[in-house]
Each structure stands twice: as C-alpha cells, then as structure tokens.
Design a protein around this motif. Structure first.
Motif, PDB file in Angstrom:
ATOM      1  N   PRO A  64       8.471   3.294  -2.082  1.00  0.00           N
ATOM      2  CA  PRO A  64       8.319   2.721  -3.432  1.00  0.00           C
ATOM      3  C   PRO A  64       7.017   3.176  -4.067  1.00  0.00           C
ATOM      4  CG  PRO A  64       8.003   1.035  -1.732  1.00  0.00           C
ATOM      5  CD  PRO A  64       8.502   2.256  -1.033  1.00  0.00           C
ATOM      6  N   ARG A  65       7.032   3.380  -5.368  1.00  0.00           N
ATOM      7  CA  ARG A  65       5.844   3.822  -6.090  1.00  0.00           C
ATOM      8  C   ARG A  65       4.826   2.693  -6.171  1.00  0.00           C
ATOM      9  NH1 ARG A  65       7.268   8.497  -8.961  1.00  0.00           N
ATOM     10  NH2 ARG A  65       5.028   8.743  -9.322  1.00  0.00           N
ATOM     11  N   ALA A  76       0.720  -6.003  -3.354  1.00  0.00           N
ATOM     12  CA  ALA A  76       1.184  -6.111  -1.971  1.00  0.00           C
ATOM     13  C   ALA A  76       1.634  -4.754  -1.437  1.00  0.00           C
ATOM     14  CB  ALA A  76       2.322  -7.121  -1.872  1.00  0.00           C
ATOM     15  N   LEU A  77       2.291  -3.965  -2.270  1.00  0.00           N
ATOM     16  CA  LEU A  77       2.697  -2.617  -1.867  1.00  0.00           C
ATOM     17  C   LEU A  77       1.490  -1.767  -1.482  1.00  0.00           C
ATOM     18  CD1 LEU A  77       5.485  -1.624  -4.432  1.00  0.00           C
ATOM     19  CD2 LEU A  77       5.674  -1.471  -1.935  1.00  0.00           C
ATOM     20  N   GLN A  78       0.429  -1.862  -2.282  1.00  0.00           N
ATOM     21  CA  GLN A  78      -0.768  -1.076  -2.003  1.00  0.00           C
ATOM     22  C   GLN A  78      -1.435  -1.541  -0.706  1.00  0.00           C
ATOM     23  OE1 GLN A  78      -2.297   1.721  -3.836  1.00  0.00           O
ATOM     24  NE2 GLN A  78      -3.072   1.704  -1.742  1.00  0.00           N
ATOM     25  N   VAL A  79      -1.564  -2.846  -0.545  1.00  0.00           N
ATOM     26  CA  VAL A  79      -2.185  -3.379   0.668  1.00  0.00           C
ATOM     27  C   VAL A  79      -1.361  -2.989   1.894  1.00  0.00           C
ATOM     28  CG1 VAL A  79      -2.870  -5.477   1.901  1.00  0.00           C
ATOM     29  CG2 VAL A  79      -3.254  -5.296  -0.568  1.00  0.00           C
ATOM     30  N   HIS A  80      -0.042  -3.084   1.775  1.00  0.00           N
ATOM     31  CA  HIS A  80       0.838  -2.738   2.889  1.00  0.00           C
ATOM     32  C   HIS A  80       0.684  -1.268   3.264  1.00  0.00           C
ATOM     33  CE1 HIS A  80       4.603  -2.055   5.133  1.00  0.00           C
ATOM     34  NE2 HIS A  80       4.579  -3.353   5.374  1.00  0.00           N
ATOM     35  N   LEU A 182      -8.765  -0.533  -8.888  1.00  0.00           N
ATOM     36  CA  LEU A 182      -8.732  -1.977  -8.649  1.00  0.00           C
ATOM     37  C   LEU A 182      -9.853  -2.728  -9.359  1.00  0.00           C
ATOM     38  CD1 LEU A 182      -7.960  -1.954  -4.820  1.00  0.00           C
ATOM     39  CD2 LEU A 182      -6.444  -2.838  -6.593  1.00  0.00           C
ATOM     40  N   ALA A 183     -10.937  -2.037  -9.649  1.00  0.00           N
ATOM     41  CA  ALA A 183     -12.148  -2.694 -10.180  1.00  0.00           C
ATOM     42  C   ALA A 183     -11.891  -3.584 -11.397  1.00  0.00           C
ATOM     43  CB  ALA A 183     -13.212  -1.647 -10.493  1.00  0.00           C
ATOM     44  N   LEU A 194      -9.555  -7.398  -1.197  1.00  0.00           N
ATOM     45  CA  LEU A 194      -9.168  -6.026  -0.894  1.00  0.00           C
ATOM     46  C   LEU A 194     -10.335  -5.067  -1.118  1.00  0.00           C
ATOM     47  CD1 LEU A 194      -7.158  -3.870  -0.109  1.00  0.00           C
ATOM     48  CD2 LEU A 194      -6.245  -3.926  -2.447  1.00  0.00           C
ATOM     49  N   LEU A 195     -11.073  -5.256  -2.200  1.00  0.00           N
ATOM     50  CA  LEU A 195     -12.238  -4.403  -2.453  1.00  0.00           C
ATOM     51  C   LEU A 195     -13.277  -4.535  -1.344  1.00  0.00           C
ATOM     52  CD1 LEU A 195     -12.610  -4.947  -6.300  1.00  0.00           C
ATOM     53  CD2 LEU A 195     -12.047  -2.791  -5.168  1.00  0.00           C
TER      54      LEU A 195
END
Length: 272
Positions: A64-65, A76-80, A182-183, A194-195
């Motif tokens: 997934p993009r 959540a996709l990015q963290v995963h 993310l900033a 996350l940062l």
C-alpha cells in the motif's frame, strides 16, 4: 549452551519477546566464553523469514502507498513499514554472527549488540502502532532484506557491503526526509512519539553502518583487496550500482564512507 543453535533459534522464532530473551543469553555467553562452532557445523540456508507466520508477504509493487501521514491509517502504514525494517534487521544481525563463524569474537559481539538495539527500535515502533489501533502484521510486507541476506550468505565481505554499507546506509539517507514530512504534524502525540523514535534510530543506525564499514574493511585487509573498488564491484554484482539522490553526506561520513566513495555514489561535493 550450544551457541550456534541458540542463534538459529533467534533467527527462526517469530516472537520478539523470545528473540529478546534468547539474545540476552547469547550475548552473555559470548562475553564470557569462547564461541567456536562444534565440529561439522554448517549453517542452515533459511528459506522463509521468521515473520512469514505473522505477516502477509507481497511484492514491493503491491505494498500500500504511504502518503497520507495526517490520517491514522496513513500514519500506521508508515510506522508499520519502519517496524518491519527493524524486525528484519534483528534477524539479519544475528544471522551475520550465526553464518560467519570464522569471524573474530569482537565481530560477534558487535552484531549481537546491533540486534539488541534493533529489538529496542522495534519495540518503540510497536508501541506507537498499538496507540494507532494496530499491531505488527496488520499490513502486508515485502521480504527484500531477507532476500538480500540470502544472496550474500556465502561471503561475509558481500554481507557487510550489501546490508550495512548499502541498505542500512540508504536508511540514513531516507530518515531525515521522513522526519521532514512528519514535522508539520508533530503536535499529534503519535507523531511526536514517532519523531522521537526516529531520532534514536538515526543515531544508532549510524553506529550500525560504522560497524559494517569496520568489518568490511577488516575483511578487505585480510584478503589484500582495495575497499573502494571492491565495494563498487559487489554493488554491481548484486545490481545495486548507480548514483543515489539525496545522499546524507554527514551521516555516511560519520559511518566511515570516504569522500571518494560518496562522490562516486552521486554526491555533488564532499569535504575530507
């Protein structure tokens, strides 16, 4: 303890808690005992990654993009995705000890220490995932790092060149770009967490690449090879050659890269 059986168990279990406890025992043993394999020891060639029982594995093009960081699902996709890299890195670090038993004891301690740090990174990200209503395994993953490890399982020189000096160093290039995206959302507690995790990961990954650089150069010296020429020959052999955009010059220099290498990789300038 059968040290190498212990390492094999770490690489193959899919439970991070089990990896962590077995790894602590292996590190303690490595610090106090000689860690030579039993006569006739031959490392296994693993056919599937340990996370195959937890995650649905797909081709990279079918992932997934990851664009909408402002949404809970997008974040959540990015963290995963980052958690998956850290989980994979645990197994790769332990495998580097398991597979190359001829390397010095200090090499073994270095990579077991890396594995312990990768577990800590994974746990930080897993905690953030839980606050977002997800867990590791909720999204599909690819097996790129596992395949890279398989392709370099016969030679420690190729392993050090491809995994820490190529893939992990690429992570040093990418980390600041993720932070930049993310900033603007840092007021959200999950983004702030996350940062913070990315900052810890970034600093410790510089040391991981530095360890890879150290042992890559060690093997080059042992074999009478020119490190820079050998590195680019290995990249070409594994179809990883080519100029790279947005190199993190400072981090790569801290990790041991020479300016001549960085200029060959695509850097516009580099101060010795």
């Amino acid at each position: 303890m059968n040290f190498y059986s212990q390492l094999e168990a770490i690489v193959t279990t899919d439970t991070i808690e089990h990896k962590e406890s077995l790894l602590a025992e292996a590190m303690m043993y490595c610090n106090t005992e000689e860690v030579t394999p039993e006569a006739g020891f031959v490392p296994r060639s693993f056919e599937t990654p340990s996370y195959a029982r937890r995650c649905r594995i797909v081709a990279p093009k079918d992932l997934p993009r990851r664009r909408k960081f402002a949404t809970t699902e997008g974040l959540a996709l990015q963290v995963h995705a980052i958690a998956h890299i850290e989980y994979s890195a645990v197994d790769l670090a332990v495998d580097a000890v398991y597979r190359f038993a001829q390397m010095p004891r200090e090499y073994k301690r270095d990579w077991l220490e890396v594995a312990q740090e990768e577990i800590r990174h994974f746990r930080m990200l897993e905690s953030i995932l839980k606050t977002l209503g997800h867990r590791y395994g909720d999204f599909p993953v690819h097996r790129g790092l596992f395949d890279a490890a398989k392709h370099t399982q016969r030679d420690v020189l190729e392993r050090m060149a491809v995994i820490p000096r190529h893939y992990e160093a690429t992570g040093l290039d990418v980390n600041p770009r993720i932070v930049e995206k993310l900033a603007p959302l840092k007021r959200k507690p999950e983004v702030a967490a996350l940062l913070e995790a990315l900052e810890v990961i970034y600093e410790e990954e510089i040391d991981h690449v530095r360890k890879g650089d150290r042992w890559f150069r060690y093997v080059c010296r042992e074999r009478g090879l020119d490190p820079e020429r050998t590195f680019f020959e290995i990249l070409a052999r594994h179809r990883l050659a080519g100029r790279r955009p947005a190199l993190n010059i400072q981090a790569r220099r801290e990790a041991g890269f020479a300016c001549s290498e960085l200029l060959s990789l695509g850097a516009q300038e580099c101060d010795e």
